[in-house]
Design a protein around this motif. Structure first.
Motif, short mmCIF file in Angstrom:
data_model
loop_
_atom_site.label_atom_id
_atom_site.label_comp_id
_atom_site.label_asym_id
_atom_site.label_seq_id
_atom_site.Cartn_x
_atom_site.Cartn_y
_atom_site.Cartn_z
N SER A 2 0.91 -1.09 -0.05
CA SER A 2 -0.14 -0.04 0.09
C SER A 2 0.66 1.20 -0.04
CB SER A 2 -0.82 0.03 1.32
OG SER A 2 -1.52 1.25 1.33
N ASP A 3 0.70 2.29 -0.93
CA ASP A 3 1.62 3.37 -0.87
C ASP A 3 0.50 4.62 -0.61
OD1 ASP A 3 2.71 5.74 -1.75
OD2 ASP A 3 2.61 5.20 -3.90
N THR A 4 0.81 5.37 0.60
CA THR A 4 0.03 6.44 0.91
C THR A 4 1.17 7.72 0.84
OG1 THR A 4 0.46 6.00 3.39
CG2 THR A 4 -1.59 4.91 1.90
N LYS A 5 0.92 8.58 -0.24
CA LYS A 5 1.92 9.69 -0.53
C LYS A 5 0.94 10.99 -0.21
CE LYS A 5 4.41 11.83 -4.14
NZ LYS A 5 4.71 11.95 -5.20
N ALA A 6 1.46 11.86 0.72
CA ALA A 6 1.22 13.15 0.92
C ALA A 6 2.10 14.21 0.36
CB ALA A 6 0.94 13.20 2.44
N ASP A 7 1.21 15.32 0.00
CA ASP A 7 2.11 16.48 -0.33
C ASP A 7 2.71 17.16 0.78
OD1 ASP A 7 3.12 18.49 -1.93
OD2 ASP A 7 1.19 19.24 -2.34
N ILE A 273 8.94 6.95 4.47
CA ILE A 273 8.72 5.82 5.73
C ILE A 273 8.26 4.50 4.85
CG2 ILE A 273 7.48 5.13 7.47
CD1 ILE A 273 7.37 8.05 8.35
N ALA A 274 8.91 3.38 4.73
CA ALA A 274 8.50 2.08 4.45
C ALA A 274 8.58 1.16 5.78
CB ALA A 274 9.25 1.71 3.40
N VAL A 309 4.60 7.32 2.28
CA VAL A 309 4.48 6.17 3.33
C VAL A 309 4.08 4.89 2.36
CG1 VAL A 309 3.21 5.46 5.53
CG2 VAL A 309 3.65 7.85 5.27
N TYR A 310 4.78 4.13 2.64
CA TYR A 310 4.60 2.75 2.01
C TYR A 310 4.53 1.63 3.14
CZ TYR A 310 6.49 5.34 -1.89
OH TYR A 310 6.69 6.28 -2.86
N LEU A 311 3.26 1.18 3.21
CA LEU A 311 3.04 0.01 4.09
C LEU A 311 2.80 -1.26 3.47
CD1 LEU A 311 0.51 1.86 6.47
CD2 LEU A 311 3.06 1.55 6.64
#
Length: 332
Positions: A2-7, A273-274, A309-311
């Motif tokens: 899961s890739d959650t990316k914030a600006d 963060i991974a 953030v990569y989970l």
């Protein structure tokens, strides 16, 4: 995964602008000081003043490179550079530290040795004293600008000023503060060399001052070069912040444990963060997706510099043990 990316543009925009202002102030101050020192050195015949002129020229070149670093590293991510251009800042900052060494330290040491060996003819030091006084005021103002930024950032992060200066990934501000501090010390050394020569009639004091200025610049170049090298290789978050990341992830509903955590500083306001995460066994796919979104939100709220953030959902240790027990023995 899961890739959650914030600006992170909003969080980092003000810091980048403040860093740019700090570097511009230092560049303008050093350019004017370099010319004045060179003229004073030629009039007085002081090797320490000429070394200080080389010092200011090197600082000016350094600040131009730092401005280039700030501009190029601020470009947004694209298809060819999906993680952005943040690390390019440290390449230019590394070149800036080399400029400090070659342009300032090498010339100062050479000029000091030459003066000690061949001697020098001392001229009127009055102009040099005036230039040193004006330079001290300008360098002091530039240093004050950098120190004010360091204090604001340290206060925001709730850490001591010296700790922030040692560990900050904003090497542009670190370079300005260190170089301006070295410049003030160098000015005092140059004044001491002039005074020693004036009192004794010997150029030895001026040569010693030039050597000390060169050694001071070697130290500054080494510290800045080492800091940028560590960030280019890849530096993780400090242990306390890594513990905070684990704490936030474990507090998210449906997350049982953080099995593996990788953090990477990509720039002053860019943290990646991974993590391999053990989710609750009975969690649905939808619950896992929303847990990833919640994890991103909590991390961004606690650490505004987090941009990516990569989970990775990963079976926990107990699940792995059960899986191994259920597998048939290949020897049977």
């Amino acid at each position: 995964m899961s890739d959650t990316k914030a600006d992170g543009g909003e969080a980092g925009g003000g810091d980048a602008g403040e860093s740019t202002f700090t570097v511009i102030v230092a560049a303008v101050a050093n350019l004017g000081i370099a010319v004045a020192k060179a003229v004073a050195g030629l009039i007085s015949g002081s090797s320490a003043m000429l070394s200080e002129a080389a010092h200011s020229v090197a600082d000016t070149v350094t600040e131009v490179m730092l401005l280039t670093a700030l501009r190029r590293s601020g470009k947004p991510a694209d298809e060819d550079h999906p993680l952005g251009y943040g690390p390019e800042r440290y390449i230019w900052a590394m070149l800036a530290s080399i400029a400090t060494f070659v342009g300032g330290a090498v010339f100062s040491i050479y000029d000091g040795v030459h003066t000690l060996v061949a001697g020098e003819e001392l001229g009127d030091p009055l102009v040099s004293y005036i230039v040193l006084g004006v330079a001290f005021l300008l360098e002091g103002y530039s240093l004050r600008t950098g120190v004010k930024q360091v204090r604001r950032e340290a206060s925001r992060m709730r850490v001591p000023d010296t700790y922030y200066l040692r560990h900050t990934p904003d090497t542009a501000v670190k370079a300005v503060v260190m170089e301006d501090s070295a410049a003030l010390i160098g000015l005092l050394l140059a004044a001491g060399g002039l005074l020693g020569g004036q009192l004794t009639g010997s150029g030895v004091w001026d040569g010693i001052a030039s050597l000390l200025i060169g050694l001071l610049l070697v130290y500054v170049a080494w510290v800045l070069g080492r800091s940028n090298a560590q960030l280019l290789i890849g530096r993780p978050l400090p242990p306390a912040m890594r513990a905070g990341v684990r704490e936030e992830l474990r507090s998210v509903p449906h997350i049982v444990d953080v099995l593996e955590l990788t953090t990477l500083i990509q720039g002053p306001t860019e943290i990646l963060i991974a993590a391999k995460v053990d989710f609750r066994d009975m969690a649905t796919a939808e619950e896992v997706e929303w847990a990833c979104e919640e994890a991103e939100a909590q991390l961004r709220e606690r650490f505004p510099s987090v941009q990516r953030v990569y989970l990775d959902p990963t079976p926990g240790r107990e699940q792995r043990r059960r899986q191994r027990r259920q597998q048939p023995d290949p020897g049977l």
